[in-house]
Design a protein around this motif. Sequence first.
Motif, short mmCIF file in Angstrom:
data_model
loop_
_atom_site.label_atom_id
_atom_site.label_comp_id
_atom_site.label_asym_id
_atom_site.label_seq_id
_atom_site.Cartn_x
_atom_site.Cartn_y
_atom_site.Cartn_z
N TRP A 44 11.60 19.36 -5.72
CA TRP A 44 10.56 19.69 -6.70
C TRP A 44 10.05 18.43 -7.39
O TRP A 44 8.84 18.24 -7.53
CB TRP A 44 11.13 20.68 -7.72
N THR A 45 10.98 17.61 -7.83
CA THR A 45 10.60 16.39 -8.55
C THR A 45 9.81 15.44 -7.66
O THR A 45 8.89 14.75 -8.13
CB THR A 45 11.85 15.69 -9.08
N THR A 46 10.11 15.43 -6.38
CA THR A 46 9.45 14.51 -5.45
C THR A 46 8.06 15.00 -5.05
O THR A 46 7.09 14.23 -5.02
CB THR A 46 10.30 14.32 -4.19
N TYR A 47 7.95 16.31 -4.75
CA TYR A 47 6.73 16.81 -4.12
C TYR A 47 5.87 17.71 -5.01
O TYR A 47 4.65 17.78 -4.81
CB TYR A 47 7.08 17.58 -2.84
N LEU A 48 6.46 18.40 -5.96
CA LEU A 48 5.72 19.43 -6.69
C LEU A 48 5.68 19.18 -8.19
O LEU A 48 5.57 20.12 -8.97
CB LEU A 48 6.31 20.82 -6.41
N TYR A 49 5.74 17.93 -8.59
CA TYR A 49 5.75 17.61 -10.02
C TYR A 49 4.47 18.06 -10.72
O TYR A 49 4.45 18.29 -11.92
CB TYR A 49 5.94 16.10 -10.22
N PRO B 22 -2.15 24.38 -10.56
CA PRO B 22 -1.65 25.69 -11.04
C PRO B 22 -2.76 26.44 -11.77
O PRO B 22 -3.59 25.83 -12.45
CB PRO B 22 -0.51 25.30 -11.98
N GLU B 23 -2.76 27.77 -11.66
CA GLU B 23 -3.87 28.57 -12.17
C GLU B 23 -4.09 28.37 -13.66
O GLU B 23 -5.23 28.25 -14.13
CB GLU B 23 -3.63 30.05 -11.86
N ALA B 24 -3.00 28.36 -14.44
CA ALA B 24 -3.15 28.21 -15.89
C ALA B 24 -3.77 26.86 -16.24
O ALA B 24 -4.65 26.76 -17.10
CB ALA B 24 -1.80 28.37 -16.59
N MET B 25 -3.34 25.81 -15.55
CA MET B 25 -3.88 24.47 -15.79
C MET B 25 -5.35 24.40 -15.37
O MET B 25 -6.19 23.85 -16.09
CB MET B 25 -3.04 23.44 -15.03
N ALA C 119 -1.14 15.47 -18.64
CA ALA C 119 -2.22 14.57 -18.24
C ALA C 119 -1.70 13.45 -17.35
O ALA C 119 -2.36 13.07 -16.37
CB ALA C 119 -2.89 13.99 -19.48
N GLN C 120 -0.53 12.93 -17.67
CA GLN C 120 0.03 11.86 -16.86
C GLN C 120 0.40 12.36 -15.47
O GLN C 120 0.18 11.67 -14.46
CB GLN C 120 1.28 11.27 -17.54
N ARG C 121 0.94 13.60 -15.40
CA ARG C 121 1.25 14.17 -14.09
C ARG C 121 -0.02 14.33 -13.25
O ARG C 121 -0.04 14.01 -12.06
CB ARG C 121 1.94 15.53 -14.25
N LEU C 122 -1.08 14.82 -13.89
CA LEU C 122 -2.35 14.96 -13.18
C LEU C 122 -2.88 13.62 -12.68
O LEU C 122 -3.36 13.50 -11.56
CB LEU C 122 -3.38 15.62 -14.10
N TRP D 86 -8.56 11.49 -22.39
CA TRP D 86 -9.42 12.59 -21.98
C TRP D 86 -8.80 13.95 -22.28
O TRP D 86 -9.50 14.92 -22.53
CB TRP D 86 -9.71 12.48 -20.48
N TRP D 87 -7.48 14.03 -22.24
CA TRP D 87 -6.81 15.32 -22.42
C TRP D 87 -6.95 15.88 -23.83
O TRP D 87 -6.75 17.07 -24.05
CB TRP D 87 -5.33 15.19 -22.07
#
Length: 591
Positions: A25-30, A151-154, A191-194, A179-180
Amino acid sequence: MQKIHPHHIAFLRGLIQGVEPQRLWTTYLYIFGPWQDVRLARRLASDIRNALAQVALRAGKPGVARLLRLDIKPVVEEKRPTLDEFAQEHGLEDFSEADQLAAYEAYYGQADKKLAARGRLIKRQLQVINWLVDVAAEEPKPSDPVRAWLPEAMAARLEQAGIMTLYGLAMRMQRHATWWSSVPGIGRIKAQRLQDWLRESGILNDVCAMVVATPVRALVHLEESGENRRLDNNVLGAASDLHAVRSWLEGRQGHTLRAYRREAERLLLWAAIVRSKPLSALTRDDLLAYIEFLRDQQPRDQWCGPRNTPRDNPAWRPFEGPLSDAAIDHALSILSGLFAFLVSAGYLKANPAMRLPRQHKRSLRQQFGRRLLTPQQWRLLRDAVPQGTPRGERLGLILDLLYATGLRLSELASARFAHLQSMTDDAGEDGYLLQVVGKGGKFREVPVPPELIERAWAMAQRRGVADQDMLSSQAYLIGLVSGPMGRAEFDPMAPAGANTIAREVTQHADQVADAIRAEYPEDARRIEKLSAHWLRHTHASHALEAGVDLTGVQANLGHSSLATTSVYVSAEQKRRMRQMRGFWAAGRTST
């Protein structure tokens, strides 16, 4: 499931091979947020399996689809007991060693067969998944909607802030370090994850390169000032042309704001890219050249793009094609007002737009009276609304409200249930008046069909608005619908927004025009030109034809003068035509 990224497949492959879920999860789906628990990982893995299975079915491989849906536990080396431990565990201490060995082999031989079979299934699953990487997996593109990947909520929060595509998101990141802060529900960590995900996908780097590329380099002129600018202080306090134009736009709303901003933006871009000048350096000769440019924008692929392309899409262009004489007149009228404002505010020394040549002057009827639908065209448009989905239900409500009330787009977008007032007319029928503050800050009350209000309130409650007295609710008549079926989490009190409403109406009109073109070519040509504002004109014309008093239509539309409303009186024209036919027939009889 959204689009399938190679990271989704890598995550599923790792789970099948027995890699620890949190690490995967941490590697691919953060991008989906921090690790929570294994249940969420399994749920997403199931979504990925189903999405891949759908790809296999479309490829005509039902067996592969069934294999992909199998949730096979990974093969894990089992620690086996010694023969003595096995005998004690199964009560075989008094048996001979040969009997104990036979029981041991029989017991673990079955397990070995099961492990071998499971290993073969896993190997086959991995082979199929490796094949599907090339078939199903996609890399994000700048023009993709945010909803296709995030993700839908985001995605719903980004769309509410006007960020519809990955390109738009990257541009917002490029232009504003924080921007966030203008996107509710998106904090620094998300925002950083995005940002990390967009950079890893290559989109952020591509957009950064695009921003500094030609011809956009020429846009530095927007922050400059030219020879026509007064050197002393101006009442605007503007230090650049861009600042001065923003001051001119302040206080304008709705359709007026969009039209004024569009024409100013077009001129600023043309001045910067074609003339390499700031606005305050333009001369009368420049503006005469701009008029010719409006008639034929060249190079066409640089300046013109398809209708309804979102502004944050790389395919967006400031024009659709050459402007008509009427559109050029409208643009010049707006720009003349801009230059007159800048002169009166002490920002410019002289007005280069004074006494520019006008194109053919049109009457009010020519300008407005023909931007409407016939009754048949209205039915073709309305009857084609998709049924059975929240988005289709909302589109139907939008069309019905615009047609039934004649509201401006901005007025409908800002209408709340608390703005309604119940009333009983002189025939004893119950109804509602919508209190509207329209163009120029003018207040009016507009009758609204009760059945439309009932539909709007039912939709509001389904999206989560509290069950309370409707007339005290601050919810908007036209709210959000998140996702294709409206299942995502979002703020039920938030408005859909004027841009969303306008886009849905024009996209629907384009689809209807394409669908009816073979059978109704003339109607299709009219419908494909439609904007949401046409329904205001259509309301006025159809209401007058139905016998509504001219002063009543004037009050509903908020027109200051009856002369403006009179452009819609086609019923009176028909009556005159009928009377003239009688006169003509009598004339033919007498000869």
